[in-house]
Design a protein around this motif. Structure first.
Motif, PDB file in Angstrom:
ATOM      1  N   ALA A 242       0.856  -1.194   0.000  1.00  0.00           N
ATOM      2  CA  ALA A 242       0.000   0.000   0.000  1.00  0.00           C
ATOM      3  C   ALA A 242       0.884   1.233   0.000  1.00  0.00           C
ATOM      4  O   ALA A 242       2.076   1.177   0.334  1.00  0.00           O
ATOM      5  CB  ALA A 242      -0.923   0.003   1.220  1.00  0.00           C
ATOM      6  N   GLN A 305      -6.373  -4.428  -7.498  1.00  0.00           N
ATOM      7  CA  GLN A 305      -5.828  -3.228  -6.865  1.00  0.00           C
ATOM      8  C   GLN A 305      -6.563  -2.966  -5.561  1.00  0.00           C
ATOM      9  O   GLN A 305      -7.091  -1.878  -5.309  1.00  0.00           O
ATOM     10  CB  GLN A 305      -5.884  -2.039  -7.818  1.00  0.00           C
ATOM     11  CG  GLN A 305      -4.904  -2.191  -8.963  1.00  0.00           C
ATOM     12  CD  GLN A 305      -4.691  -0.913  -9.729  1.00  0.00           C
ATOM     13  OE1 GLN A 305      -5.390   0.078  -9.545  1.00  0.00           O
ATOM     14  NE2 GLN A 305      -3.705  -0.919 -10.615  1.00  0.00           N
ATOM     15  N   GLN A 306      -6.584  -3.975  -4.766  1.00  0.00           N
ATOM     16  CA  GLN A 306      -7.063  -3.955  -3.382  1.00  0.00           C
ATOM     17  C   GLN A 306      -6.238  -4.974  -2.620  1.00  0.00           C
ATOM     18  O   GLN A 306      -5.560  -5.812  -3.227  1.00  0.00           O
ATOM     19  CB  GLN A 306      -8.544  -4.330  -3.294  1.00  0.00           C
ATOM     20  CG  GLN A 306      -9.520  -3.302  -3.827  1.00  0.00           C
ATOM     21  CD  GLN A 306     -10.952  -3.791  -3.707  1.00  0.00           C
ATOM     22  OE1 GLN A 306     -11.287  -4.896  -4.147  1.00  0.00           O
ATOM     23  NE2 GLN A 306     -11.804  -2.990  -3.092  1.00  0.00           N
ATOM     24  N   PHE A 333      -3.274   3.976  -2.344  1.00  0.00           N
ATOM     25  CA  PHE A 333      -3.191   2.920  -3.348  1.00  0.00           C
ATOM     26  C   PHE A 333      -2.882   1.618  -2.631  1.00  0.00           C
ATOM     27  O   PHE A 333      -2.206   1.609  -1.593  1.00  0.00           O
ATOM     28  CB  PHE A 333      -2.073   3.240  -4.360  1.00  0.00           C
ATOM     29  CG  PHE A 333      -1.821   2.160  -5.381  1.00  0.00           C
ATOM     30  CD1 PHE A 333      -2.676   1.994  -6.453  1.00  0.00           C
ATOM     31  CD2 PHE A 333      -0.724   1.314  -5.265  1.00  0.00           C
ATOM     32  CE1 PHE A 333      -2.442   0.995  -7.410  1.00  0.00           C
ATOM     33  CE2 PHE A 333      -0.479   0.319  -6.207  1.00  0.00           C
ATOM     34  CZ  PHE A 333      -1.342   0.172  -7.284  1.00  0.00           C
ATOM     35  N   ALA A 334      -3.364   0.518  -3.179  1.00  0.00           N
ATOM     36  CA  ALA A 334      -3.029  -0.804  -2.635  1.00  0.00           C
ATOM     37  C   ALA A 334      -3.205  -1.838  -3.739  1.00  0.00           C
ATOM     38  O   ALA A 334      -4.022  -1.677  -4.650  1.00  0.00           O
ATOM     39  CB  ALA A 334      -3.922  -1.144  -1.445  1.00  0.00           C
ATOM     40  N   ARG A 335      -2.430  -2.904  -3.669  1.00  0.00           N
ATOM     41  CA  ARG A 335      -2.599  -3.999  -4.626  1.00  0.00           C
ATOM     42  C   ARG A 335      -1.902  -5.252  -4.125  1.00  0.00           C
ATOM     43  O   ARG A 335      -1.067  -5.206  -3.222  1.00  0.00           O
ATOM     44  CB  ARG A 335      -2.075  -3.634  -6.005  1.00  0.00           C
ATOM     45  CG  ARG A 335      -0.551  -3.605  -6.156  1.00  0.00           C
ATOM     46  CD  ARG A 335      -0.206  -3.516  -7.640  1.00  0.00           C
ATOM     47  NE  ARG A 335       1.191  -3.291  -7.893  1.00  0.00           N
ATOM     48  CZ  ARG A 335       1.950  -4.072  -8.656  1.00  0.00           C
ATOM     49  NH1 ARG A 335       1.431  -5.158  -9.198  1.00  0.00           N
ATOM     50  NH2 ARG A 335       3.216  -3.772  -8.884  1.00  0.00           N
ATOM     51  N   TRP A 429     -12.063  -7.032   1.264  1.00  0.00           N
ATOM     52  CA  TRP A 429     -10.959  -6.381   0.574  1.00  0.00           C
ATOM     53  C   TRP A 429     -11.076  -4.879   0.754  1.00  0.00           C
ATOM     54  O   TRP A 429     -12.167  -4.356   0.946  1.00  0.00           O
ATOM     55  CB  TRP A 429     -11.012  -6.709  -0.921  1.00  0.00           C
ATOM     56  CG  TRP A 429     -10.771  -8.146  -1.237  1.00  0.00           C
ATOM     57  CD1 TRP A 429     -11.647  -9.189  -1.102  1.00  0.00           C
ATOM     58  CD2 TRP A 429      -9.575  -8.729  -1.729  1.00  0.00           C
ATOM     59  NE1 TRP A 429     -11.067 -10.370  -1.483  1.00  0.00           N
ATOM     60  CE2 TRP A 429      -9.801 -10.116  -1.893  1.00  0.00           C
ATOM     61  CE3 TRP A 429      -8.313  -8.202  -2.081  1.00  0.00           C
ATOM     62  CZ2 TRP A 429      -8.813 -10.977  -2.364  1.00  0.00           C
ATOM     63  CZ3 TRP A 429      -7.349  -9.064  -2.565  1.00  0.00           C
ATOM     64  CH2 TRP A 429      -7.598 -10.441  -2.696  1.00  0.00           C
ATOM     65  N   THR A 430      -9.939  -4.208   0.683  1.00  0.00           N
ATOM     66  CA  THR A 430      -9.941  -2.762   0.899  1.00  0.00           C
ATOM     67  C   THR A 430      -8.756  -2.109   0.198  1.00  0.00           C
ATOM     68  O   THR A 430      -7.761  -2.777  -0.116  1.00  0.00           O
ATOM     69  CB  THR A 430      -9.858  -2.444   2.409  1.00  0.00           C
ATOM     70  OG1 THR A 430      -9.917  -1.029   2.593  1.00  0.00           O
ATOM     71  CG2 THR A 430      -8.576  -2.974   3.022  1.00  0.00           C
ATOM     72  N   VAL A 431      -8.860  -0.819  -0.057  1.00  0.00           N
ATOM     73  CA  VAL A 431      -7.721  -0.030  -0.476  1.00  0.00           C
ATOM     74  C   VAL A 431      -7.037   0.530   0.763  1.00  0.00           C
ATOM     75  O   VAL A 431      -5.945   1.056   0.709  1.00  0.00           O
ATOM     76  CB  VAL A 431      -8.132   1.103  -1.443  1.00  0.00           C
ATOM     77  CG1 VAL A 431      -6.988   2.022  -1.791  1.00  0.00           C
ATOM     78  CG2 VAL A 431      -8.692   0.504  -2.723  1.00  0.00           C
TER      79      VAL A 431
END
Length: 434
Positions: A242, A305-306, A333-335, A429-431
């Motif tokens: 992230a 992208q989570q 941002f996260a992935r 799931w989350t960003v």
């Protein structure tokens, strides 16, 4: 079989390793190189399309090293020489220092072994104050409960990952490499074989075009397993990252920091100078996506992208113990980020033993990016039949060690209870926003 500069070469994969391979072959004078990839360059899912990656120098390789020690020392020597001296890479390496630390006793023992292996003993860190002194005042505001570690003040730091990926690509294009990226024209559907299936002729892409070549190099990262039977040698495994957004003033204050890496918590690297985002990862043995096909177990990559909410919580814990000023700040941002683990975490770079004209370059095992300047050299040497014998023995095609593979083995990694996790068990799931 030695190759000539007139040999046609097809590289499958335009990620970190594929670009390195294409670049090195072009530097050696090969003029007929085509690279295929299913995503427009740079791929949003490529592990190398990232803010930064950890890099550090190692001891000089010696004949008295164990095979494992020799492999990593020699590989690192090759890679770091490029990061420090090759004009294409040298501006992208930042020698800011590196802190290796842990909270749990077993994980800390790994830190001790790391410190003992260093020719120049790193500085021991045993208290909150010790950790805080490694960075400017106000950066590490946490209490570091139970943390211990070692500080390598130089000869380590980070590399600008996406910048290196673009640099390799652009230089390869200048040298005549032809990239076909995007679906369907770059999306490889299957390998092409000779009628008796003893050699590879190239690959067929999603638009139905057959791309034939004298030599094919399969280097599609975690997706390589979808195109060839690797006899259980690869386990596609995913990790989580992230970005924490910073103000321009914060980003300036947080520049030139040593990488803080805790083997059972996570790590962060200083913010980038453009978007002022700081990369953060939780450390764990990885996630897999189990699928059973024809009674065979495999892990199949997918893009997202989570990150699992549990991963975001682990990152928050890491921040609360080190930089609590950011523990409740939303992520920008996260992935998830995929790689392929070999059983022994040594790369698999070799000619296929049963299929002529096919070279495989896979199995980054979480260490692939730091080594990327060396990968092209290793692959080109395999192609030309002049590999260093000891390295090649380590990187050979070796299904014999994978027949009884434990797909859930942590492979020396810590964090998240020390277990490989199953994406099928993820509920949310989350960003990472608060």
């Amino acid at each position: 079989m030695a190759q000539t500069s007139n040999s046609s070469i097809l590289v499958i994969g335009a990620g970190t390793w594929g670009c390195s391979i294409a670049l090195q072959l072009a530097r050696r004078g090969y003029t007929r190189i085509t690279v295929l990839d299913s995503s427009p360059f740079p791929s949003a899912t490529a592990a190398g399309n990232d803010l930064n990656k950890i890099a550090e120098e190692a001891n000089e390789p010696a004949e008295t090293d164990s095979d494992d020690e020799y492999f990593w020392n020699r590989l690192t020597q090759l890679a770091m020489h490029a990061w420090k001296h090759d004009p294409l890479f040298s501006s992208l390496y930042h020698d800011t220092g590196f802190i290796m630390s842990a909270v749990g006793d077993e994980a800390y023992q790994r830190c001790v072994e790391y410190a003992q292996s260093e020719k120049n003993a790193p500085v021991p860190l045993n208290s909150k104050q010790d950790f805080q002194k490694t960075m400017p005042e106000g950066v590490l505001q946490g209490k570091f409960p139970g943390w211990r570690g070692f500080w390598k003040e130089e000869s380590a730091g980070w590399v600008f990952a996406s910048g290196a990926l673009r640099a390799m690509y652009e230089e390869a294009v200048k040298l005549g490499v032809h990239f076909m990226a995007g679906s369907p024209e770059g999306s490889v559907e299957e390998l092409l074989y000779t009628p008796n299936k003893d050699a590879v002729r190239g690959a067929r892409t999603g638009d139905g075009v057959e791309h034939t070549a004298g030599q094919t190099i399969l280097s599609a990262g975690a997706n390589s397993d979808l195109l060839l039977d690797f006899k259980k040698q690869l386990r596609p495994t995913a990790w989580t990252l992230a970005h924490v957004p910073l103000s321009a003033e914060e980003a300036q204050h947080y520049r030139n920091l040593p990488v803080l890496y805790a083997v059972d918590r996570g790590f962060f690297i200083e913010p980038d100078i453009e978007k002022h985002e700081m990369k953060l990862c939780d450390e764990h043995p990885g996630y897999i996506n189990p699928v059973s096909e024809n009674d065979e177990f495999c892990s199949v990559p997918f893009a997202r992208q989570q990150i699992p909410k549990e991963a975001a919580s682990r990152m928050r814990l890491f921040l609360s113990e080190t930089m609590p000023q950011f523990a409740h700040r939303g992520f920008s941002f996260a992935r998830i980020c995929w790689d392929a683990d070999t059983v022994d975490r040594i790369f698999l770079i070799d000619r296929h033993p049963d299929l002529r004209n096919l070279v495989v370059a896979v199995g980054g095992s979480g260490n692939g990016f730091m080594a990327c300047p060396a990968i092209g050299v290793l692959v080109a040497d395999v192609l030309e039949g002049k590999s260093e014998e000891r390295l090649q023995r380590m990187m050979k095609w070796r299904p014999e060690i994978s027949f009884e593979r434990n797909w859930w083995h942590a492979q020396g990694r810590y964090g998240a209870e020390g277990k490989v996790m199953d994406f099928r068990d993820v509920k949310e799931w989350t960003v990472g926003g608060m």
